[in-house]
Design a protein around this motif. Structure first.
Motif, PDB file in Angstrom:
ATOM      1  N   ASP A 256       0.846  -1.190   0.000  1.00 61.93           N
ATOM      2  CA  ASP A 256       0.000   0.000   0.000  1.00 61.93           C
ATOM      3  C   ASP A 256       0.887   1.248   0.000  1.00 61.93           C
ATOM      4  O   ASP A 256       1.745   1.396   0.877  1.00 61.93           O
ATOM      5  N   PRO A 257       0.714   2.174  -0.949  1.00 62.51           N
ATOM      6  CA  PRO A 257       1.596   3.352  -1.043  1.00 62.51           C
ATOM      7  C   PRO A 257       1.639   4.188   0.231  1.00 62.51           C
ATOM      8  O   PRO A 257       2.698   4.665   0.635  1.00 62.51           O
ATOM      9  N   GLY A 258       0.484   4.367   0.853  1.00 63.64           N
ATOM     10  CA  GLY A 258       0.435   5.166   2.073  1.00 63.64           C
ATOM     11  C   GLY A 258       1.231   4.546   3.200  1.00 63.64           C
ATOM     12  O   GLY A 258       2.027   5.225   3.873  1.00 63.64           O
ATOM     13  N   SER A 259       1.040   3.249   3.405  1.00 61.86           N
ATOM     14  CA  SER A 259       1.770   2.570   4.477  1.00 61.86           C
ATOM     15  C   SER A 259       3.257   2.485   4.164  1.00 61.86           C
ATOM     16  O   SER A 259       4.089   2.507   5.077  1.00 61.86           O
ATOM     17  N   GLN A 260       3.616   2.416   2.871  1.00 64.82           N
ATOM     18  CA  GLN A 260       5.027   2.376   2.494  1.00 64.82           C
ATOM     19  C   GLN A 260       5.721   3.677   2.863  1.00 64.82           C
ATOM     20  O   GLN A 260       6.853   3.667   3.365  1.00 64.82           O
TER      21      GLN A 260
END
Length: 323
Positions: free
Chosen positions: A104-108
């Motif tokens: 997930d881009p946000g969690s990354q």
């Protein structure tokens, strides 16, 4: 008895290596399994793609590779000094590229920020990103999981330990590259270098075909951290590999072409010495290859008094005869 990995690959040290990873019980990795008739050819492309991707993440330079039916060869340089120059944020970004987690881009982004803010994690991941064992683990583990899913089974897919041979001079590096690139021909999977799929030789030939001036450029790594060029041009290397294949697989020296003769003279070797050196990579117990004085120094640096490769070095590094 197997040597501790640190005896051949000292941690946080720059060095060149030839690595081989094999499937357990020589199970079929890629291609059409002759026993079951199942086609696993897609795995070769997956391994090649992952190898080239990881080369841009880890502090390594890939010089040669060959993805075979039940094993793979990688010739590379571990560049410890390059990793030392990365910022904390770059270390975090590279680590998350190698191990993306949920994806997930946000969690990354949050994960990258958290790692960069933790000095102990940065130090740990920096060392892992310049560690040969971690690189090979990152390469083979996802392939093993996918293969087990496809085969509907669990358990080991690769042998527990990959084989690593230290390359202590440029000639040993060139010989390892040729050995890897010739593997498909030796296994009768291809008839020449251009038809050797999923090898660095085929990739180099394609690059030269797309950009002809590269042929005369000094030979460089095929992927990863940029290094200074070697003493041969890319075209000279391909000529040397082609000659070696003909010399090796025909079982006789044959005529040395006018194109290859100056290459052999520059390396100060005759064809028989070169042939023996390339064949030396098939010796199971040889953990380091190169000139005798370099091997003696390598043994001292790694806490040993003797190496199996001494005898081979005496044979293949003696003064070349006129030819």
């Amino acid at each position: 008895m197997p040597q501790a990995r640190e005896r051949t690959v000292p941690p946080n040290c720059t060095g060149y290596y030839h690595c081989v990873s094999r499937c357990v019980r020589r199970a079929w990795l890629c291609g059409v399994d002759p026993l079951t008739g199942i086609d696993y050819e897609h795995r070769r492309e997956l391994i090649e793609e992952r190898l080239l991707m990881l080369a841009e993440v880890y502090s390594v330079s890939i010089y040669a590779y060959a993805v075979m039916s039940n094993h793979l060869h990688v010739v590379l340089k571990i560049d410890a000094s390059a990793a030392a120059g990365w910022s904390d944020e770059e270390v975090a970004v590279r680590w998350c590229q190698a191990f993306p987690g949920s994806g997930d881009p946000g969690s990354q982004k949050t994960r990258i920020v958290n790692i960069a803010a933790a000095p102990e994690l940065v130090a740990e991941y920096r060392d892992r990103l310049r560690n040969l064992s971690w690189f090979m683990k990152s390469l083979v583990e996802p392939i093993a999981r996918q293969a087990n899913r496809e085969d509907g089974c669990t358990g080991r897919f690769w042998e527990g330990r990959f084989k690593a041979q230290a390359l202590v001079d440029e000639r040993a590096l060139l010989a390892a590259m040729v050995y890897a690139d010739l593997n498909p021909i030796r296994a009768k999977m291809a008839t020449d270098l251009p038809s050797s799929k999923h090898t660095s030789a085929q990739r180099r030939i394609a690059q030269i075909g797309a950009e002809a001036p590269l042929a005369e450029h000094p030979l460089e790594s095929i992927a990863g951290i940029k290094q200074g060029g070697l003493s041969l041009s890319s075209q000279s290397y391909l000529l040397l590999a082609d000659f070696t294949g003909r010399h090796w697989h025909q079982g006789k020296p044959g005529r040395i072409s006018d194109e290859v003769r100056p290459i052999m003279m520059a390396l100060k070797i005759d064809p028989d010495q070169w042939d023996q050196q390339v064949r030396g990579f098939g010796e199971a117990r040889v953990s380091a290859l190169g000139a005798l004085d370099r091997l003696i120094q390598f043994a001292a640096d790694t806490g040993r008094r003797w190496l199996v490769g001494y005898q081979l070095a005496r044979k293949v590094y003696r003064q070349a005869l006129a030819f």
